[in-house]
Design a protein around this motif. Structure first.
Motif, mmCIF file in Angstrom:
data_model
loop_
_atom_site.group_PDB
_atom_site.id
_atom_site.type_symbol
_atom_site.label_atom_id
_atom_site.label_comp_id
_atom_site.label_asym_id
_atom_site.label_seq_id
_atom_site.Cartn_x
_atom_site.Cartn_y
_atom_site.Cartn_z
ATOM 1 N N ASN A 66 0.853 -1.183 0.000
ATOM 2 C CA ASN A 66 0.000 0.000 0.000
ATOM 3 C C ASN A 66 0.890 1.234 0.000
ATOM 4 O OD1 ASN A 66 0.864 0.169 2.636
ATOM 5 N ND2 ASN A 66 -1.152 0.071 3.555
ATOM 6 N N VAL A 67 0.322 2.322 -0.475
ATOM 7 C CA VAL A 67 1.028 3.592 -0.536
ATOM 8 C C VAL A 67 0.295 4.560 0.380
ATOM 9 C CG1 VAL A 67 1.711 5.503 -2.045
ATOM 10 C CG2 VAL A 67 1.802 3.154 -2.896
ATOM 11 N N TYR A 68 1.059 5.293 1.172
ATOM 12 C CA TYR A 68 0.442 6.229 2.104
ATOM 13 C C TYR A 68 1.308 7.475 2.237
ATOM 14 C CZ TYR A 68 3.851 4.377 5.401
ATOM 15 O OH TYR A 68 5.015 4.012 6.007
ATOM 16 N N ARG A 69 0.678 8.535 2.725
ATOM 17 C CA ARG A 69 1.395 9.790 2.928
ATOM 18 C C ARG A 69 1.656 9.956 4.421
ATOM 19 N NH1 ARG A 69 -0.837 15.287 0.517
ATOM 20 N NH2 ARG A 69 -2.729 14.442 1.416
ATOM 21 N N THR A 70 2.862 10.428 4.725
ATOM 22 C CA THR A 70 3.254 10.681 6.105
ATOM 23 C C THR A 70 4.077 11.975 6.117
ATOM 24 O OG1 THR A 70 4.291 9.693 8.061
ATOM 25 C CG2 THR A 70 5.347 9.250 5.946
ATOM 26 N N THR A 71 4.579 12.349 7.259
ATOM 27 C CA THR A 71 5.408 13.558 7.335
ATOM 28 C C THR A 71 6.786 13.194 7.859
ATOM 29 O OG1 THR A 71 4.529 14.044 9.524
ATOM 30 C CG2 THR A 71 3.473 15.132 7.680
ATOM 31 N N ASP A 72 7.782 13.932 7.385
ATOM 32 C CA ASP A 72 9.135 13.710 7.878
ATOM 33 C C ASP A 72 9.377 14.564 9.123
ATOM 34 O OD1 ASP A 72 9.515 16.275 6.931
ATOM 35 O OD2 ASP A 72 10.898 15.715 5.332
#
Length: 164
Positions: A66-72
């Motif tokens: 799966n592909v997901y967005r996160t923050t660094d």
């Protein structure tokens, strides 16, 4: 003499009645036994099939992504693709292909190219790749994952992975 004939009639009637009751219960018992035996055989077959399926499931890995967005750490949005083993067995020699992803120049998977094929993933284990998404990318791509596990070599799973 009449009394003896009457007693014989009663005896024959009683014997006929008792014989009918015996035949009824004997026949019903046999039918119930046959039905119970048939049900027992079906139940045994079901339990054997279930046991075989559970045994096979314990030997199988299942690779998905799966592909997901996160923050660094700096608060910037970044995209990750997680490849994971949701099966109950260790997967080895894990790889994937995607013709549509290869043709989409607006998506770039960032990672060490020598990591593929992935040597192994334990059950519920995963690896993550960074993903660079540019404007105009296609929202989904068909991936074909291949791997080996205890149940066999060259197992495959086709999955649509969404980049949204």
């Amino acid at each position: 003499m009449e009394n003896i004939a009457e007693n014989i009639n009663w005896l024959i009637t009683a014997l006929t009645f008792l014989g009918g009751i015996y035949m009824y219960f004997n026949h019903t018992y046999r039918l119930n036994q046959e039905q119970l035996n048939k049900q027992q055989v079906q139940l045994n077959e079901y339990q054997i099939e279930k046991s075989k399926a559970e045994s096979l499931e314990k030997k199988q890995a299942m690779i998905e992504a799966n592909v997901y967005r996160t923050t660094d750490r700096k608060g910037n949005s970044i995209w990750k693709m997680k490849i994971y083993n949701k099966g109950k067995a260790k997967a080895t020699n894990i790889d994937f292909t995607s013709e549509t992803l290869d043709a989409d120049s607006a998506i770039e998977l960032i990672g060490d190219p020598t990591m593929f094929p992935i040597p192994s993933l334990i059950p519920y284990g995963s690896v993550e790749l960074s993903v660079l998404l540019c404007c105009g990318h296609k929202p989904s791509h068909k991936f074909i994952f291949t791997w080996d596990d205890e149940s066999g070599k060259g197992r495959a799973q086709e999955q649509d992975v969404f980049f949204q």
